[in-house]
Motif scaffolding. Structure first.
Motif, PDB file in Angstrom:
ATOM      1  N   LYS A 237      60.960  25.994  22.189  1.00  0.00           N
ATOM      2  CA  LYS A 237      59.592  26.457  21.929  1.00  0.00           C
ATOM      3  C   LYS A 237      59.015  27.167  23.145  1.00  0.00           C
ATOM      4  N   LEU A 238      59.255  26.615  24.319  1.00  0.00           N
ATOM      5  CA  LEU A 238      58.751  27.263  25.529  1.00  0.00           C
ATOM      6  C   LEU A 238      59.366  28.653  25.693  1.00  0.00           C
ATOM      7  N   LEU A 239      60.663  28.763  25.439  1.00  0.00           N
ATOM      8  CA  LEU A 239      61.309  30.071  25.547  1.00  0.00           C
ATOM      9  C   LEU A 239      60.783  31.039  24.491  1.00  0.00           C
ATOM     10  N   ALA A 240      60.473  30.526  23.301  1.00  0.00           N
ATOM     11  CA  ALA A 240      59.879  31.388  22.275  1.00  0.00           C
ATOM     12  C   ALA A 240      58.511  31.892  22.724  1.00  0.00           C
ATOM     13  N   PHE A 241      57.716  31.031  23.345  1.00  0.00           N
ATOM     14  CA  PHE A 241      56.417  31.456  23.865  1.00  0.00           C
ATOM     15  C   PHE A 241      56.574  32.471  24.995  1.00  0.00           C
ATOM     16  N   VAL A 242      57.567  32.265  25.844  1.00  0.00           N
ATOM     17  CA  VAL A 242      57.849  33.237  26.910  1.00  0.00           C
ATOM     18  C   VAL A 242      58.205  34.585  26.286  1.00  0.00           C
ATOM     19  N   ALA A 243      59.078  34.567  25.284  1.00  0.00           N
ATOM     20  CA  ALA A 243      59.480  35.807  24.620  1.00  0.00           C
ATOM     21  C   ALA A 243      58.282  36.505  23.983  1.00  0.00           C
ATOM     22  N   LEU A 244      57.419  35.740  23.314  1.00  0.00           N
ATOM     23  CA  LEU A 244      56.225  36.329  22.709  1.00  0.00           C
ATOM     24  C   LEU A 244      55.302  36.936  23.762  1.00  0.00           C
ATOM     25  N   GLY A 245      55.123  36.234  24.865  1.00  0.00           N
ATOM     26  CA  GLY A 245      54.276  36.755  25.936  1.00  0.00           C
ATOM     27  C   GLY A 245      54.831  38.034  26.532  1.00  0.00           C
ATOM     28  N   LEU A 246      56.135  38.065  26.756  1.00  0.00           N
ATOM     29  CA  LEU A 246      56.751  39.271  27.309  1.00  0.00           C
ATOM     30  C   LEU A 246      56.705  40.421  26.302  1.00  0.00           C
ATOM     31  N   ALA A 247      56.918  40.116  25.022  1.00  0.00           N
ATOM     32  CA  ALA A 247      56.817  41.150  23.988  1.00  0.00           C
ATOM     33  C   ALA A 247      55.406  41.716  23.939  1.00  0.00           C
ATOM     34  N   ASP A 248      54.406  40.851  24.053  1.00  0.00           N
ATOM     35  CA  ASP A 248      53.017  41.310  24.069  1.00  0.00           C
ATOM     36  C   ASP A 248      52.768  42.206  25.278  1.00  0.00           C
ATOM     37  N   ASP A 249      53.321  41.840  26.426  1.00  0.00           N
ATOM     38  CA  ASP A 249      53.183  42.684  27.620  1.00  0.00           C
ATOM     39  C   ASP A 249      53.772  44.071  27.381  1.00  0.00           C
ATOM     40  N   VAL A 250      54.939  44.129  26.749  1.00  0.00           N
ATOM     41  CA  VAL A 250      55.579  45.413  26.464  1.00  0.00           C
ATOM     42  C   VAL A 250      54.719  46.229  25.504  1.00  0.00           C
TER      43      VAL A 250
END
Length: 84
Positions: free
Chosen positions: A49-62
């Motif tokens: 779940k933490l990695l999914a949140f990291v991925a979502l945050g990075l995708a939002d940054d992009v």
């Protein structure tokens, strides 16, 4: 294409990329930093779940970077039109 073997957050990964080693190291550091911030900031969650949140945050940054770039290109286009 260079091959990389690295351990990130206890996961061993092997992959090939044209990215320079410094860029791979920077990306790894950013993921670990975001993961640690999320882990320290709230209730305990599983690694997935933490990695999914990291991925979502990075995708939002992009996505936000792309939006800002489009806005910048639009403004530059308008300025160039005024100059002509």
């Amino acid at each position: 294409m260079p091959s990389y073997n690295l351990s990130i957050l206890g996961l061993d990964l092997s992959f090939k990329t044209d990215a320079q080693p410094e860029r791979v190291d920077s990306a790894k550091a950013l993921v670990e930093q975001r993961y640690n911030l999320l882990q320290a900031g709230g209730k305990p969650l599983g690694k997935e779940k933490l990695l999914a949140f990291v991925a979502l945050g990075l995708a939002d940054d992009v996505l936000m970077s792309h939006q800002r770039l489009e806005e910048f290109e639009s403004r530059v286009g308008k300025l160039l039109t005024k100059i002509d």
